[in-house]
Design a protein around this motif. Structure first.
Motif, PDB file in Angstrom:
ATOM      1  N   GLN A  30      -6.785   7.138   4.425  1.00  0.00           N
ATOM      2  CA  GLN A  30      -7.662   7.156   3.493  1.00  0.00           C
ATOM      3  C   GLN A  30      -8.254   5.826   3.265  1.00  0.00           C
ATOM      4  OE1 GLN A  30      -6.744   9.092  -0.182  1.00  0.00           O
ATOM      5  NE2 GLN A  30      -8.754   8.842  -0.966  1.00  0.00           N
ATOM      6  N   LYS A  31      -7.305   4.614   3.157  1.00  0.00           N
ATOM      7  CA  LYS A  31      -7.599   3.347   3.200  1.00  0.00           C
ATOM      8  C   LYS A  31      -8.251   2.607   4.236  1.00  0.00           C
ATOM      9  CE  LYS A  31      -6.196  -0.835   0.714  1.00  0.00           C
ATOM     10  NZ  LYS A  31      -5.149  -1.395  -0.180  1.00  0.00           N
ATOM     11  N   GLU A  52       2.025   1.876  -3.176  1.00  0.00           N
ATOM     12  CA  GLU A  52       1.177   2.227  -4.178  1.00  0.00           C
ATOM     13  C   GLU A  52       0.524   3.677  -3.958  1.00  0.00           C
ATOM     14  OE1 GLU A  52      -3.616   1.225  -4.310  1.00  0.00           O
ATOM     15  OE2 GLU A  52      -2.517  -0.585  -4.870  1.00  0.00           O
ATOM     16  N   THR A  53       0.930   4.317  -2.777  1.00  0.00           N
ATOM     17  CA  THR A  53       0.587   5.842  -2.308  1.00  0.00           C
ATOM     18  C   THR A  53       1.651   6.635  -2.922  1.00  0.00           C
ATOM     19  OG1 THR A  53       1.646   5.882  -0.169  1.00  0.00           O
ATOM     20  CG2 THR A  53      -0.790   4.978  -0.409  1.00  0.00           C
ATOM     21  N   HIS A 103      -0.602   8.729   4.105  1.00  0.00           N
ATOM     22  CA  HIS A 103      -0.656   7.663   3.344  1.00  0.00           C
ATOM     23  C   HIS A 103      -1.672   6.570   3.404  1.00  0.00           C
ATOM     24  CE1 HIS A 103       2.851   9.422   1.062  1.00  0.00           C
ATOM     25  NE2 HIS A 103       3.085   9.803   2.135  1.00  0.00           N
ATOM     26  N   LEU A 104      -1.991   6.391   4.530  1.00  0.00           N
ATOM     27  CA  LEU A 104      -2.695   4.991   4.900  1.00  0.00           C
ATOM     28  C   LEU A 104      -4.305   5.396   5.461  1.00  0.00           C
ATOM     29  CD1 LEU A 104      -0.049   2.964   6.348  1.00  0.00           C
ATOM     30  CD2 LEU A 104      -0.975   2.605   4.148  1.00  0.00           C
ATOM     31  N   ASP A 118       0.723  -1.239   0.020  1.00  0.00           N
ATOM     32  CA  ASP A 118       0.132  -0.256   0.020  1.00  0.00           C
ATOM     33  C   ASP A 118       0.799   1.265   0.133  1.00  0.00           C
ATOM     34  OD1 ASP A 118      -2.286  -1.510   0.007  1.00  0.00           O
ATOM     35  OD2 ASP A 118      -2.506  -1.195   2.206  1.00  0.00           O
ATOM     36  N   LEU A 119       2.106   1.249   0.828  1.00  0.00           N
ATOM     37  CA  LEU A 119       2.929   2.480   0.698  1.00  0.00           C
ATOM     38  C   LEU A 119       3.575   2.533  -0.390  1.00  0.00           C
ATOM     39  CD1 LEU A 119       4.510   1.895   4.284  1.00  0.00           C
ATOM     40  CD2 LEU A 119       2.577   3.522   3.647  1.00  0.00           C
TER      41      LEU A 119
END
Length: 145
Positions: A130-131, A31-32, A127-128, A28-29
């Protein structure tokens, strides 16, 4: 003999590619668009959490929400609810002192530094969140029941 070395090589390769508890957070990191140097620093944090069998979200929730509730309950138990609800300066000082102590103990149990804690907080927020914010919010609802 060649087959033996091939099997050892495959075994070593498969051991190094085992899924880790926080691999999804790492992905995820990336991807962000988190900077490469920050990803490298976060990988150290994630590795430490993996070694303690703790997910990043469990760490985050415990460090910022469960400890908060634990300290509040502890103060209520010792000083009474009236003391807590008056929220005067004495309460704030006691709360801060206990939160720092418990937070430091928790970080130490995970082998995390204060700098790593700050990085993890910043990375979560920027960064995280939002998800994963809805996951944390749902856990928070359950914590306050």
């Amino acid at each position: 003999m060649k087959v033996y070395f091939l099997l050892i090589g495959i075994s070593l390769f498969s051991c190094s590619n085992r899924q880790q508890l926080n691999d999804g957070i790492h992905a995820d990191l990336i991807e962000t668009g988190l900077a490469k140097d920050s990803i490298q620093k976060m990988d150290i944090v994630l590795d430490k959490l993996n070694k303690k069998n703790t997910t990043f979200l469990d760490y985050y929730f415990h460090n910022y929400y469960e400890l908060d509730k634990e300290v509040g309950n502890e103060i209520k138990k010792v000083k009474g609810e009236e003391f807590v609800y008056n929220a005067n300066e004495e309460y704030q000082e006691l709360f801060t002192k206990l939160m720092i102590e418990k937070g430091n103990q928790y970080l130490k149990s995970l082998d995390l530094t204060e700098d790593e804690e700050r990085l993890a907080l910043e990375v979560y927020i920027l960064h995280l969140k939002q998800k994963y914010g809805s996951v944390i919010d749902e856990r928070l609802k359950n914590l306050n029941k």
